[in-house]
Design an enzyme around this catalytic site. Structure first.
Site, mmCIF file in Angstrom:
data_model
loop_
_atom_site.group_PDB
_atom_site.id
_atom_site.type_symbol
_atom_site.label_atom_id
_atom_site.label_comp_id
_atom_site.label_asym_id
_atom_site.label_seq_id
_atom_site.Cartn_x
_atom_site.Cartn_y
_atom_site.Cartn_z
ATOM 1 N N ASP A 32 0.843 -1.181 0.000
ATOM 2 C CA ASP A 32 0.000 0.000 0.000
ATOM 3 C C ASP A 32 0.887 1.242 0.000
ATOM 4 O O ASP A 32 1.638 1.463 0.944
ATOM 5 C CB ASP A 32 -0.875 -0.058 1.258
ATOM 6 C CG ASP A 32 -1.815 1.112 1.345
ATOM 7 O OD1 ASP A 32 -2.331 1.509 0.300
ATOM 8 O OD2 ASP A 32 -2.017 1.624 2.453
ATOM 9 N N THR A 87 -3.130 5.007 -3.904
ATOM 10 C CA THR A 87 -2.115 5.863 -3.280
ATOM 11 C C THR A 87 -0.803 5.812 -4.053
ATOM 12 O O THR A 87 -0.086 6.799 -4.133
ATOM 13 C CB THR A 87 -1.869 5.407 -1.843
ATOM 14 O OG1 THR A 87 -1.800 3.994 -1.821
ATOM 15 C CG2 THR A 87 -2.992 5.841 -0.963
ATOM 16 N N THR A 88 -0.486 4.646 -4.613
ATOM 17 C CA THR A 88 0.785 4.505 -5.318
ATOM 18 C C THR A 88 0.768 5.350 -6.590
ATOM 19 O O THR A 88 1.709 6.095 -6.857
ATOM 20 C CB THR A 88 1.035 3.034 -5.697
ATOM 21 O OG1 THR A 88 0.692 2.229 -4.590
ATOM 22 C CG2 THR A 88 2.468 2.808 -6.041
ATOM 23 N N ASP A 92 -8.614 -1.144 1.784
ATOM 24 C CA ASP A 92 -8.602 -0.474 0.476
ATOM 25 C C ASP A 92 -9.810 -0.890 -0.345
ATOM 26 O O ASP A 92 -10.490 -0.055 -0.937
ATOM 27 C CB ASP A 92 -7.322 -0.839 -0.300
ATOM 28 C CG ASP A 92 -6.161 0.055 0.119
ATOM 29 O OD1 ASP A 92 -6.331 0.752 1.124
ATOM 30 O OD2 ASP A 92 -5.119 0.039 -0.541
#
Length: 564
Positions: free
Chosen positions: A74, A107-108, A411
């Site tokens: 994550d 998020t990445t 997530d």
């Protein structure tokens, strides 16, 4: 010796005049060098998370100073644990956290896009294009991109049917450790979300993710995780004689201890007659007994408290066959109170100063049972009256795995929540980015102002996502990206091929495919927000052209009183 002093004083004076009068106590980097530094910092951060993007992304193992190990995929978690020093890179870390709070997934990619935008901007600055121009260009591009996603790329959930949610959850999990069992877990997550879904007065659908309690228990395989309809507590009943199952439960949630009341600190009781000592002791016990009686007579048959319960007081509960649970976590009790309609009571005192307990403070649930899951006893609150709750009990081989599963489930839950709330999805697998890239390139050519180049570079930077996806999958990135762009270009110019706009990458086969049919879907809001956030972050860092690092103040040596 006197002459020497004069000379040095003169030298110092002449030195000052050339340097100007302002002296900053610290180092100052400005202009091109600071920009390059910032971009490098952002790039190196993005390179760390780059390899964890996509269905074939790999995990990172982070060991902190104490030696605690975290294995995660994550982006936000990785960056949070890195403890970044560089101030500009810290902007990116906060960016990932923001995306985590707002959307929960993606998020990445946010960090990667932001870093790429910065790198392109820096190239433009080298060609003597002013940062302000680039910034306004990026703003225009971002606005157009968001508009294009909403108008052309998003699909309504209704048109795709119920599988849509499961597919969105699957897409979110594909890059995580549970990607193998994504069939199983995605339906788990969708059920959990459906259990806590409710519609408010305005008719908006809300899915409180916090209402899904995730418990972790290692042992067994990850496939044996279960969804429990109700709220699970990691506590046990206070005594063995209590009933293990109470149906039609009336629950009291207390935030104080039911132990025999001691005098407050510093209160002394002087007793002259030893016979009275016993009376004081007995009264101490009776105070608590009366409290318990008040709670039970209000009709409570399950009492949960954050404090302790004395062994002496337990017998009052067992006599009436009520269940008592001690030392619960406060946040658990708050959620249970919310779900069952109870009130978390801080003390029994009412406004008149007497102690009362009203039955309206009780919450209700269909049943409260103690069940055994692996080595732990859990207490389940089934079908609470006011709101439905759901708990997922995760099983896994070891703690790292279970922790990572929890993050992935979180997530996926956030993704399902976004899909339910906003009702729009977009195709995944680099489809959106490729479409936007083609669209913005064409759009840039229509601009007659100086922002043209900046918009063009923005379009280029979006390709970093399909590129990275392909590289991580060990496919020929250049080839795949080219194919992808050709498809999207066709879909945007030729009306007959409009369906090509759903085309994205298939990373297992290493080909290009229609991702709408393949069921690779993401919530539209996630894409829109990540574009907005990435652009904002890139702009924030771009605007910096000067950094002054203040030197720490020197501490003066304390004067010594030796020589006088």
């Amino acid at each position: 010796g006197t002459h020497v002093y004069i000379i040095t004083a003169e030298l110092e004076g002449s030195d000052m005049s050339t340097e100007g009068t302002l002296q900053v106590s610290g180092e100052r980097t400005s202009g091109a060098s600071i920009r390059t530094q910032n971009v490098l910092a952002a790039q190196s951060l993005a390179n760390i998370v780059k390899t964890s993007l996509g269905p074939v992304g790999l995990d990172k193992m982070l060991v902190d100073d104490v030696g605690d190990v975290t294995i995660t995929n994550d982006g936000a978690t990785i960056l949070k644990l890195l403890e970044v020093e560089h101030p500009a890179a810290r902007v990116l870390v906060e960016l990932a956290e923001l995306q985590d709070q707002e959307v929960g997934d993606g998020t990445t990619s946010v960090v990667i896009i932001a870093a790429q935008l910065l790198q392109k901007a820096e190239e433009l600055v080298k060609y003597k294009i002013h940062p302000t121009t680039i910034i306004s260009g990026y703003r225009v591009a971002c606005k157009e991109a968001v508009k294009y996603i909403q108008d052309n790329l998003s699909m309504k959930v209704e048109d795709l049917g119920k599988d849509c949610l499961v597919n969105a959850a699957k897409t979110s999990m594909s890059s995580k450790i549970i990607g193998v069992d994504s069939e199983f877990f995605s339906s788990l997550v969708v059920e959990a979300a459906a259990a806590v879904k409710r519609t408010n007065q305005k008719g908006e659908i809300k899915v409180p993710v916090n209402a899904v309690n995730i418990l972790k228990a290692h042992g067994r395989s990850s496939k044996e995780s279960v969804l429990v309809n109700g709220y699970a507590l990691n506590c046990t009943v206070a005594s063995q004689e209590m009933p293990k199952r109470v149906s039609k439960a009336k629950i009291a949630c207390l935030d104080f201890s039911l132990q025999k009341s001691k005098m407050a600190m510093g209160v002394q009781v002087l007793i002259e007659d030893p016979d009275k000592l016993d009376g004081v002791r007995r009264r101490e016990m009776d105070i608590t007994k009366e409290r318990i009686q008040k709670i039970l007579s209000a009709g409570a048959n399950v009492v949960m408290t954050t404090g302790g319960i004395d062994d002496l007081c337990l017998k009052y509960f067992t006599e009436v066959g009520a269940m008592a649970v001690r030392r619960c976590k406060k946040e658990d009790l708050k959620r249970i109170a919310k779900a069952t309609g109870a009130t978390l009571v801080l003390s029994l005192a009412n406004l008149e100063g007497e102690e009362t307990f009203d039955s309206s403070l009780l919450g209700q649930a269909e049943e409260v049972v103690q069940e055994r899951v692996c080595d732990d006893e859990l207490i389940l609150v089934r079908n609470p009256k006011v709101r439905s709750a759901a708990s997922i009990i995760l099983r896994g081989a070891n703690d790292f795995m279970v922790d990572e599963m929890e993050r992935s489930i979180h997530d996926a839950l956030c993704v399902v929540k976004r899909v339910l709330e906003s009702n729009q999805v977009v195709p995944g697998g680099g489809a959106v980015e490729a479409a936007l890239s083609v669209y913005l390139e064409n759009f840039a050519r229509t601009l007659k102002s100086r922002e043209q180049t900046a918009v063009g570079e923005f379009a280029q930077s979006l390709l970093v996502i399909p590129n990275t996806l392909a590289v991580n999958a060990a496919q020929d990135a250049t080839d795949l990206t080219a194919q992808l762009r050709a498809f999207h270009s066709a879909s945007q110019t030729d009306q007959t091929k409009a369906d090509f706009k759903w085309v994205g990458l298939d990373l297992v086969q290493g080909t290009v495919r229609d991702n709408r049919k393949a069921g690779v879907l993401e919530p539209a809001i996630s894409k829109i927000k990540s574009l907005k956030f990435a652009t904002e972050a890139a702009i924030t860092i771009l605007r910096i052209d000067d950094m002054i690092k203040l030197a720490p103040e020197k501490k003066e040596d304390p004067p010594t009183h030796m020589q006088h």
